[in-house]
Write a protein that holds these residues in place. Structure first.
Motif, short mmCIF file in Angstrom:
data_model
loop_
_atom_site.label_atom_id
_atom_site.label_comp_id
_atom_site.label_asym_id
_atom_site.label_seq_id
_atom_site.Cartn_x
_atom_site.Cartn_y
_atom_site.Cartn_z
N LEU A 65 0.83 -1.30 0.01
CA LEU A 65 -0.07 -0.14 -0.02
C LEU A 65 0.73 1.14 0.04
O LEU A 65 0.41 2.29 -0.70
N GLY A 66 2.02 1.21 0.67
CA GLY A 66 2.82 2.49 0.75
C GLY A 66 3.54 2.60 -0.85
O GLY A 66 3.59 3.61 -1.42
N PHE A 67 3.57 1.55 -1.50
CA PHE A 67 4.17 1.60 -2.87
C PHE A 67 2.96 2.09 -3.61
O PHE A 67 3.57 3.04 -4.45
N ARG A 68 1.94 1.54 -3.64
CA ARG A 68 0.87 2.24 -4.37
C ARG A 68 0.40 3.35 -4.24
O ARG A 68 -0.01 4.08 -5.16
N PHE A 69 -0.05 3.99 -2.85
CA PHE A 69 -0.42 5.22 -2.74
C PHE A 69 0.53 6.15 -2.14
O PHE A 69 0.15 7.43 -1.77
N GLY A 70 1.83 5.75 -1.76
CA GLY A 70 2.77 6.96 -1.34
C GLY A 70 2.60 7.61 -0.38
O GLY A 70 2.11 7.22 0.83
N ALA A 71 2.83 8.87 -0.23
CA ALA A 71 2.77 9.80 1.14
C ALA A 71 1.35 9.80 1.55
O ALA A 71 1.18 9.73 3.00
N MET A 72 0.22 9.62 0.65
CA MET A 72 -1.02 9.69 1.27
C MET A 72 -1.25 8.48 2.29
O MET A 72 -1.77 8.60 3.13
N TYR A 73 -0.64 7.35 1.99
CA TYR A 73 -0.60 6.13 2.92
C TYR A 73 -0.06 6.50 4.05
O TYR A 73 -0.35 6.02 5.22
N GLU A 74 1.29 6.86 3.89
CA GLU A 74 2.34 7.22 5.35
C GLU A 74 1.40 8.05 6.08
O GLU A 74 1.37 7.83 7.49
N ASP A 75 0.63 9.09 5.61
CA ASP A 75 -0.01 9.92 6.46
C ASP A 75 -1.14 9.17 6.96
O ASP A 75 -1.56 9.46 8.35
N TYR A 76 -1.65 8.44 6.34
CA TYR A 76 -3.03 7.63 7.07
C TYR A 76 -2.65 6.62 7.96
O TYR A 76 -3.17 6.52 9.14
N LYS A 77 -1.39 5.94 7.88
CA LYS A 77 -0.96 5.33 9.03
C LYS A 77 -0.64 6.02 10.14
O LYS A 77 -0.75 5.58 11.17
#
Length: 77
Positions: A65-77
């Motif tokens: 998911l980090g690869f697929r959505f990048g910074a947006m996923y990191e913020d979500y985590k």
């Protein structure tokens, strides 16, 4: 699902509170079974299941998911 990956990051509904509501539901269900049946066998199964799911999430799902959505996923985590 592997054959139908999300096209956008879902952050609403249950996903607002947990990244894996299906896993939470499975663990709550097995916890209820262990308590209802008063079975240490089911409790051991619960611990093993929780460990396997945690490894699956950390080793596979989060990097994908980090690869697929990048910074947006990191913020979500």
């Amino acid at each position: 699902l592997p054959f139908d990956p999300p096209r956008r990051l879902v952050q609403r509904g249950l996903y607002r509170w947990t990244r894996n509501p299906c896993y939470v539901a499975v663990l709550v269900t097995v916890t209820g079974e262990a308590l209802f049946l008063q079975s240490w066998h089911v409790a051991v199964y619960l611990v093993c299941l929780a460990c396997v799911l945690q490894l699956l999430v950390v080793l596979h799902e989060e990097p994908a998911l980090g690869f697929r959505f990048g910074a947006m996923y990191e913020d979500y985590k």
